[in-house]
Design a protein around this motif. Structure first.
Motif, PDB file in Angstrom:
ATOM      1  N   HIS A 147       3.831  -4.993   8.802  1.00  0.00           N
ATOM      2  CA  HIS A 147       3.256  -6.328   8.929  1.00  0.00           C
ATOM      3  C   HIS A 147       3.189  -7.058   7.592  1.00  0.00           C
ATOM      4  O   HIS A 147       3.081  -8.286   7.535  1.00  0.00           O
ATOM      5  CB  HIS A 147       1.874  -6.253   9.584  1.00  0.00           C
ATOM      6  CG  HIS A 147       1.671  -7.298  10.633  1.00  0.00           C
ATOM      7  ND1 HIS A 147       1.858  -8.630  10.374  1.00  0.00           N
ATOM      8  CD2 HIS A 147       1.334  -7.211  11.936  1.00  0.00           C
ATOM      9  CE1 HIS A 147       1.618  -9.322  11.482  1.00  0.00           C
ATOM     10  NE2 HIS A 147       1.321  -8.491  12.443  1.00  0.00           N
TER      11      HIS A 147
ATOM     12  N   ARG B 241      -3.803 -14.705  16.570  1.00  0.00           N
ATOM     13  CA  ARG B 241      -4.085 -15.715  15.545  1.00  0.00           C
ATOM     14  C   ARG B 241      -3.993 -17.089  16.150  1.00  0.00           C
ATOM     15  O   ARG B 241      -3.176 -17.336  17.022  1.00  0.00           O
ATOM     16  CB  ARG B 241      -3.088 -15.615  14.400  1.00  0.00           C
ATOM     17  CG  ARG B 241      -3.007 -14.229  13.857  1.00  0.00           C
ATOM     18  CD  ARG B 241      -1.737 -14.026  13.092  1.00  0.00           C
ATOM     19  NE  ARG B 241      -1.556 -12.615  12.842  1.00  0.00           N
ATOM     20  CZ  ARG B 241      -0.945 -11.801  13.671  1.00  0.00           C
ATOM     21  NH1 ARG B 241      -0.444 -12.246  14.805  1.00  0.00           N
ATOM     22  NH2 ARG B 241      -0.814 -10.537  13.380  1.00  0.00           N
TER      23      ARG B 241
ATOM     24  N   ASN C 195      -0.045 -16.968   5.491  1.00  0.00           N
ATOM     25  CA  ASN C 195       1.121 -16.131   5.749  1.00  0.00           C
ATOM     26  C   ASN C 195       2.379 -16.738   5.150  1.00  0.00           C
ATOM     27  O   ASN C 195       2.527 -17.962   5.089  1.00  0.00           O
ATOM     28  CB  ASN C 195       1.315 -15.952   7.249  1.00  0.00           C
ATOM     29  CG  ASN C 195       0.520 -14.775   7.802  1.00  0.00           C
ATOM     30  OD1 ASN C 195       0.285 -13.787   7.091  1.00  0.00           O
ATOM     31  ND2 ASN C 195       0.110 -14.872   9.041  1.00  0.00           N
TER      32      ASN C 195
ATOM     33  N   HIS D 270       0.816  -1.221   0.000  1.00  0.00           N
ATOM     34  CA  HIS D 270       0.000   0.000   0.000  1.00  0.00           C
ATOM     35  C   HIS D 270       0.847   1.268   0.000  1.00  0.00           C
ATOM     36  O   HIS D 270       0.420   2.306  -0.494  1.00  0.00           O
ATOM     37  CB  HIS D 270      -0.945   0.005   1.210  1.00  0.00           C
ATOM     38  CG  HIS D 270      -0.228   0.184   2.511  1.00  0.00           C
ATOM     39  ND1 HIS D 270       0.477  -0.838   3.103  1.00  0.00           N
ATOM     40  CD2 HIS D 270      -0.063   1.273   3.304  1.00  0.00           C
ATOM     41  CE1 HIS D 270       1.024  -0.381   4.226  1.00  0.00           C
ATOM     42  NE2 HIS D 270       0.713   0.883   4.366  1.00  0.00           N
TER      43      HIS D 270
ATOM     44  N   TRP E  86      -8.385  -3.393   6.766  1.00  0.00           N
ATOM     45  CA  TRP E  86      -8.091  -1.999   7.138  1.00  0.00           C
ATOM     46  C   TRP E  86      -9.347  -1.145   7.216  1.00  0.00           C
ATOM     47  O   TRP E  86      -9.503  -0.315   8.110  1.00  0.00           O
ATOM     48  CB  TRP E  86      -7.063  -1.390   6.159  1.00  0.00           C
ATOM     49  CG  TRP E  86      -5.686  -1.877   6.490  1.00  0.00           C
ATOM     50  CD1 TRP E  86      -4.980  -2.845   5.828  1.00  0.00           C
ATOM     51  CD2 TRP E  86      -4.880  -1.467   7.596  1.00  0.00           C
ATOM     52  NE1 TRP E  86      -3.784  -3.065   6.450  1.00  0.00           N
ATOM     53  CE2 TRP E  86      -3.680  -2.228   7.526  1.00  0.00           C
ATOM     54  CE3 TRP E  86      -5.021  -0.541   8.630  1.00  0.00           C
ATOM     55  CZ2 TRP E  86      -2.646  -2.082   8.468  1.00  0.00           C
ATOM     56  CZ3 TRP E  86      -3.999  -0.393   9.558  1.00  0.00           C
ATOM     57  CH2 TRP E  86      -2.833  -1.158   9.467  1.00  0.00           C
TER      58      TRP E  86
ATOM     59  N   PHE F 152      -7.122  -7.785   2.595  1.00  0.00           N
ATOM     60  CA  PHE F 152      -6.483  -6.811   3.490  1.00  0.00           C
ATOM     61  C   PHE F 152      -7.155  -5.451   3.409  1.00  0.00           C
ATOM     62  O   PHE F 152      -7.214  -4.719   4.399  1.00  0.00           O
ATOM     63  CB  PHE F 152      -4.989  -6.700   3.183  1.00  0.00           C
ATOM     64  CG  PHE F 152      -4.273  -7.991   3.454  1.00  0.00           C
ATOM     65  CD1 PHE F 152      -4.221  -8.503   4.747  1.00  0.00           C
ATOM     66  CD2 PHE F 152      -3.686  -8.715   2.427  1.00  0.00           C
ATOM     67  CE1 PHE F 152      -3.581  -9.703   5.010  1.00  0.00           C
ATOM     68  CE2 PHE F 152      -3.042  -9.909   2.681  1.00  0.00           C
ATOM     69  CZ  PHE F 152      -2.987 -10.412   3.973  1.00  0.00           C
TER      70      PHE F 152
ATOM     71  N   ARG G 215       3.121 -11.015   4.071  1.00  0.00           N
ATOM     72  CA  ARG G 215       2.097 -11.161   3.024  1.00  0.00           C
ATOM     73  C   ARG G 215       2.485 -12.237   2.026  1.00  0.00           C
ATOM     74  O   ARG G 215       3.580 -12.215   1.461  1.00  0.00           O
ATOM     75  CB  ARG G 215       1.871  -9.831   2.320  1.00  0.00           C
ATOM     76  CG  ARG G 215       0.874  -9.963   1.194  1.00  0.00           C
ATOM     77  CD  ARG G 215       0.380  -8.614   0.740  1.00  0.00           C
ATOM     78  NE  ARG G 215      -0.090  -8.702  -0.636  1.00  0.00           N
ATOM     79  CZ  ARG G 215      -0.203  -7.650  -1.428  1.00  0.00           C
ATOM     80  NH1 ARG G 215       0.130  -6.449  -0.983  1.00  0.00           N
ATOM     81  NH2 ARG G 215      -0.634  -7.797  -2.661  1.00  0.00           N
TER      82      ARG G 215
HETATM   83  C1  LIG Z   1      -2.528  -5.962  13.862  1.00  0.00           C
HETATM   84  C2  LIG Z   1      -2.358  -6.333  12.413  1.00  0.00           C
HETATM   85  C3  LIG Z   1      -1.992  -7.641  12.093  1.00  0.00           C
HETATM   86  C4  LIG Z   1      -1.809  -8.015  10.767  1.00  0.00           C
HETATM   87  N1  LIG Z   1      -1.428  -9.305  10.507  1.00  0.00           N
HETATM   88  C5  LIG Z   1      -1.148  -9.667   9.234  1.00  0.00           C
HETATM   89  C6  LIG Z   1      -0.680 -10.971   8.923  1.00  0.00           C
HETATM   90  O1  LIG Z   1      -0.556 -11.846   9.807  1.00  0.00           O
HETATM   91  N2  LIG Z   1      -0.364 -11.263   7.651  1.00  0.00           N
HETATM   92  C7  LIG Z   1      -0.508 -10.342   6.654  1.00  0.00           C
HETATM   93  O2  LIG Z   1      -0.187 -10.670   5.502  1.00  0.00           O
HETATM   94  N3  LIG Z   1      -0.981  -9.108   6.903  1.00  0.00           N
HETATM   95  C8  LIG Z   1      -1.300  -8.751   8.158  1.00  0.00           C
HETATM   96  N4  LIG Z   1      -1.777  -7.485   8.408  1.00  0.00           N
HETATM   97  C9  LIG Z   1      -2.067  -6.607   7.275  1.00  0.00           C
HETATM   98  C10 LIG Z   1      -0.822  -5.915   6.760  1.00  0.00           C
HETATM   99  O3  LIG Z   1      -0.631  -4.743   7.501  1.00  0.00           O
HETATM  100  C11 LIG Z   1      -0.967  -5.547   5.277  1.00  0.00           C
HETATM  101  O4  LIG Z   1      -2.125  -4.777   5.070  1.00  0.00           O
HETATM  102  C12 LIG Z   1      -1.046  -6.780   4.373  1.00  0.00           C
HETATM  103  O5  LIG Z   1       0.042  -7.648   4.557  1.00  0.00           O
HETATM  104  C13 LIG Z   1      -1.119  -6.409   2.890  1.00  0.00           C
HETATM  105  O6  LIG Z   1      -0.158  -5.466   2.560  1.00  0.00           O
HETATM  106  P1  LIG Z   1      -0.561  -4.041   1.942  1.00  0.00           P
HETATM  107  O7  LIG Z   1      -1.726  -3.527   2.739  1.00  0.00           O
HETATM  108  O8  LIG Z   1       0.634  -3.210   2.077  1.00  0.00           O
HETATM  109  O9  LIG Z   1      -0.937  -4.294   0.522  1.00  0.00           O
HETATM  110  C14 LIG Z   1      -2.002  -7.076   9.719  1.00  0.00           C
HETATM  111  C15 LIG Z   1      -2.392  -5.776  10.052  1.00  0.00           C
HETATM  112  C16 LIG Z   1      -2.579  -5.405  11.376  1.00  0.00           C
HETATM  113  C17 LIG Z   1      -3.009  -4.004  11.693  1.00  0.00           C
END
Ligand SMILES: Cc1cc2nc3c(=O)[nH]c(=O)nc-3n(C[C@H](O)[C@H](O)[C@H](O)COP(=O)(O)O)c2cc1C
Lengths: 249, 158
Positions: free
Chosen positions: B77, B139, B109, B22, B94, B90, B81
């Motif tokens: 985080h 998780r 993951n 993002h 958000w 995702f 991904r």
């Molecule tokens: C508390 C929290 C935990 C998260 N856990 C994961 C996770 O276990 N695996 C994951 O791929 N994204 C997780 N995310 C989402 C990532 O922040 C991210 O949105 C996602 O990997 C996709 O990447 P992008 O939004 O940059 O495209 C989590 C977000 C938050 C706020």
């Protein structure tokens, strides 16, 4: 008027004398009068907290949110070398060896210890068992949970992992752990009320140096921790956030 | 964030993809078909800041991800991904947490060694005085039935 200290009712029963000895040591060390007031269950504890009759409390992680957010308690210290984990027990002679083999309408014996029950239910999720599917039997203590399982009144029981470890060999011959949580970051903590504010520093100093004292090491042994570690607000906030997340369904 | 290289992997058999996150960052990731089974009873915990940068992880997080704690703290985080995860999942996460609501979902993951592990995740916003200050996630082992459904559904969401 002496100050009042209470211990979360989910401690292991055989530690009760350890807490009285600890209190004797603490009073001498910080030169304050403290009286221990034991409560029988979480309901009694909640009403004592609401009445404002508690100055010091060794609190379960699930009570920390209320104590800090609503009652302005301050975290003082946490035990080192002990974590709050949950275990699901089953009859020793059961052929079930994984939660996926449990019946959907499983009968569970449990106490009123909130984090143990929350984590117990989370550990059933992989088997597609939801809180709506289960039948529960509420027990007044951990040993009753084991008895309900042994008698076949419940299929499984939820316990604090440490409490299971303490069971006699007679009980352990009849029940076995099916699954034990590994979360590692949940723990109890000692908190002080706003009324104790001017003594917090001396209390914290006494606790974190307890092992330097000749009798201190023995006292810790009786409580089954290695030591006390100072705990700050940030850590309490993290625990509160974590409990919030765990309790979310 | 560093691209993955074949030296990081536990197998020579991998699929290469370039992910765009993002914030515009691009990362080459190498994914193998090696699954790490979720150990019974493990609960993986993390806490992030408002941008999803990792501030806190527990021991189970470290073990399952294959990274060290130092390699994780301060990283976004999205270091976990997996290329098989549809971005829509995702985006939904958000959107939900920014509305101050909790989110649940099944996530595949990516491990440091290119392998994968499925989780059932809960993410909640931590609200203080009406403002979100951080996010916390727990998780656990997912139900095998639900993972099978996601394996069918997710490829259709790209
Ligand atoms: C508390 C929290 C935990 C998260 N856990 C994961 C996770 O276990 N695996 C994951 O791929 N994204 C997780 N995310 C989402 C990532 O922040 C991210 O949105 C996602 O990997 C996709 O990447 P992008 O939004 O940059 O495209 C989590 C977000 C938050 C706020």
């Amino acid at each position: 008027m002496p100050y009042t200290m209470t211990i979360s009712p989910d401690f292991k029963p055989d530690l009760i004398s350890g807490w009285y000895i600890f209190n004797t040591w603490l009073q001498k060390k910080i030169d304050e009068k403290i009286h221990i007031e034991m409560v029988n269950d979480f309901k009694e504890l909640a009403s004592a907290i609401d009445k404002g009759s508690i100055d010091l409390i060794y609190a379960n992680p699930c009570d920390i949110a209320k104590l800090v957010r609503e009652k302005s308690f301050t975290p003082i210290a946490k035990p080192v070398g002990t974590h709050d984990e949950a275990v699901i027990i089953i009859k020793q002679d059961s052929t079930i060896s994984e939660i996926e083999s449990l019946p959907g309408n499983v009968k569970i014996a449990m106490t009123d210890v909130p984090n143990v029950n929350t984590i117990g239910l989370i550990m059933l999720e992989p088997a597609d068992i939801t809180p709506a599917d289960v039948e529960t039997i509420t027990c007044s203590n951990y040993i009753t949970v084991a008895k309900e399982v042994i008698r076949g009144k419940a299929d499984i029981g939820f316990l604090l992992a440490d409490a299971f470890d303490e069971f006699s060999s007679l009980v352990k011959k009849q029940v076995k752990p099916l699954i034990t949580s590994k979360i590692h970051v949940l723990h109890h903590a000692l908190l002080a009320s706003p009324g104790f504010a001017d003594k917090q520093k001396k209390l914290q100093d006494a606790l974190i140096t307890i092992q330097n004292d000749a009798t201190g090491a023995d006292i810790l042994k009786n409580l089954e921790f290695q030591s006390w570690e100072a705990m700050d607000n940030d850590e309490a906030e993290f625990l509160i956030d974590l409990i919030d997340t765990l309790s979310t369904n | 964030m560093q691209d993955m290289t074949p030296q990081d992997l536990a197998s020579d058999d991998f699929q290469e993809s370039v992910l765009t996150f993002h914030d515009g960052t691009k990362r080459t990731v190498l994914a193998t078909e090696i699954e790490t089974k979720f150990p019974d009873g493990c609960l993986i915990v993390s806490q992030t800041d408002l941008d999803g940068v990792i501030k806190h992880v527990n021991k189970s997080f470290v073990t399952m991800s294959g990274f060290t704690e130092d390699e994780l703290i301060g990283q976004p985080h999205y270091i976990l991904r997996h290329p098989d995860m549809p971005p829509a999942a995702f985006a939904g996460l958000w959107e939900t947490v920014q509305k101050k609501e909790k989110w649940h979902g099944y996530v595949k993951n990516l491990r440091k060694d290119g392998g994968y592990y499925w989780v059932y995740a809960t993410v909640i916003p931590n609200v203080r005085n009406g403002e979100i200050v951080s996010y916390t996630s727990v998780r656990r082992k997912p139900s095998a039935n639900k993972v099978a459904e996601c394996m069918k559904l997710y490829p259709t969401l790209f």
